[in-house]
Design a protein around this motif. Structure first.
Motif, PDB file in Angstrom:
ATOM      1  N   TYR A  34       1.230  -0.964  -0.063  1.00 23.92           N
ATOM      2  CA  TYR A  34      -0.166  -0.059   0.026  1.00 23.92           C
ATOM      3  C   TYR A  34       0.863   1.422   0.274  1.00 23.92           C
ATOM      4  O   TYR A  34       0.346   2.416  -0.266  1.00 23.92           O
ATOM      5  N   THR A  37       1.684   1.961  -3.131  1.00 26.88           N
ATOM      6  CA  THR A  37       1.694   2.033  -4.530  1.00 26.88           C
ATOM      7  C   THR A  37       1.077   3.326  -3.995  1.00 26.88           C
ATOM      8  O   THR A  37       0.737   4.562  -5.233  1.00 26.88           O
ATOM      9  N   ARG A  38       1.224   4.064  -3.258  1.00 29.30           N
ATOM     10  CA  ARG A  38       0.977   5.530  -2.120  1.00 29.30           C
ATOM     11  C   ARG A  38       2.055   6.543  -2.362  1.00 29.30           C
ATOM     12  O   ARG A  38       1.689   7.346  -3.241  1.00 29.30           O
TER      13      ARG A  38
END
Length: 415
Positions: A34, A37-38
């Motif tokens: 995550y 990806t962020r």
């Protein structure tokens, strides 16, 4: 029983540890993915908002935007391309001076796949992309995330390796120490067995004296209702002592070295013949359905006791003029022994407690029949000692006892 307890302890401990480690590992890796990806999405948005460049703070100092740190080296470290599309979704312009792994043809193919998927953002291989729309035209920013995804994969590998090593290490430690963990329970069980055996033997002496004194009274004063009552109670206590000793023995660990192969069909038939006469004398009937030549490995005396207990229980608690049914079948590698009898007064809530020690579903009937609620406990101990399962159910006014035992090498050929 002790070995079964030890295995159960190991299984619960290992499942708990493995589950906990898997949850922790999954949380770490999902959180890492995550985060990657962020940060990639932040970099893509910065590129789109700043016409394909990374902005620096005043004076060329590093800047942090949305957790993404921008330095003078960032444009050279980040591999990306920007594709501008017309209203008809045709490639109008491609900015690819910051990427070497893609040429124009590959970029066009990549963009075609992105358009075909119809998503606003996502991964295509190890490329992260976002689609921005403005004034009918579209801009696609594609970011090479190979190194970031490679780091995610490396973290996953390390996590799995750590989990496997931890589980293996703890398993061997528990294997070595589990004996100490359950030792208090084992010692307590041994003390209970010794107490039960000692008390049973100690009770035999006063019972023998009471029986002898009763005989003397009968010789000197003759038989009467009092001496007859004493003899009946002595018989009941003697029967209870024998059942307690048998229960203690049946709960001991069954050694497979003592197993022999025998025909359980013969045992069931012989016991059925004995109990048929008893059932008929009480106005009841016994129906059997025994598959011939069913064989198994185990302690023959214990299995004989199992069949006897189930038949005795069925005849004893069968409704007047009712029919007791004995069924023996081999199903695959399992032997199914089922005994049922009608018992209309049975409360279904009592069924789960039938195998408890000294539990009697109907105390008045148990007193009349001489039962103490130990027989079914012995049956359960014998079944579990042979690595089988026994259960009770209440179906359409019938109490059904089902014992599932492991089969032997098969059936003998018919003579």
């Amino acid at each position: 029983m002790i070995q079964a307890l030890r295995r159960r302890f190991l299984m619960i401990a290992m499942l708990s540890l493995t589950g906990t480690l898997c949850v922790i590992g999954a949380s770490i890796n999902l959180g890492n993915l995550y985060r990657i990806t962020r940060l990639s999405d932040t970099a893509i948005e910065l590129l789109y908002q700043n016409d394909g460049t990374f902005p620096l703070a005043d004076g060329g100092r590093p800047d942090v935007a949305g957790g993404f740190q921008i330095t003078e080296e960032t444009p050279f470290e980040t591999r990306y391309c920007i594709v501008h599309l017309t209203e008809k979704r045709e490639v109008r312009e491609v900015e690819m001076e910051h990427i070497a792994a893609l040429d124009r043809e590959k970029v066009v193919d990549l963009v075609s796949e992105i358009i075909r998927d119809g998503k606003k953002s996502g991964f295509n291989g190890y490329y992260r992309y976002q689609v921005f729309e403005k004034d009918g035209e579209s801009t696609i920013v594609v970011l090479n995330c190979f190194l970031q995804l490679q780091s995610v994969y490396n973290v996953l590998q390390v996590t799995l390796l750590v989990i496997v090593c931890c589980v293996t290490l703890v398993f061997f430690l528990l294997l070595l120490l589990s004996g100490r963990v359950i030792r208090p329970f084992t010692e307590n069980m041994e003390r209970q067995k010794r107490f039960l055996t000692d008390v049973s033997h100690e009770l035999k002496t006063p019972l023998g004296i009471i029986s002898a004194n009763t005989g003397v009274l009968e010789l000197t004063r003759g038989k009467d209702e009092w001496t007859e009552s004493i003899r009946n109670q002595v018989k009941r206590l003697d029967s209870l002592i024998k059942d307690l000793i048998e229960l203690s023995k049946s709960e001991e660990s069954v050694k497979e070295s003592e197993f022999t192969e025998f025909c359980i069909s013969h045992i069931a038939e012989n016991n059925a013949d004995s109990f048929r006469t008893l059932a008929q004398s009480q106005g009841k009937s016994l129906v059997i359905g025994i598959e011939p030549q069913v064989r198994m490995r185990g302690q023959e005396d214990s299995v004989t006791r199992l069949v006897t207990i189930l038949l005795d229980n069925g005849v004893k608690y069968c409704d007047p003029a009712g029919t007791v049914t004995l069924d023996l079948r081999q199903k695959g590698r399992q032997i199914i022994l089922r005994v049922s009898n009608p018992c209309k007064d049975m409360d279904p809530a009592q069924v789960p407690h039938l195998f408890d020690r000294f539990y009697r579903a109907d105390s008045s009937r148990s007193r009349q029949s001489g039962g103490y609620g130990i027989g079914l406990s012995i049956a359960r101990a014998v079944t579990e000692g042979h690595k089988g399962k026994i259960s009770a159910s209440y179906e359409a006014g019938n109490v059904v006892f089902t014992a599932v035992l492991p089969g032997g090498t098969g059936k003998n050929p018919q003579p």
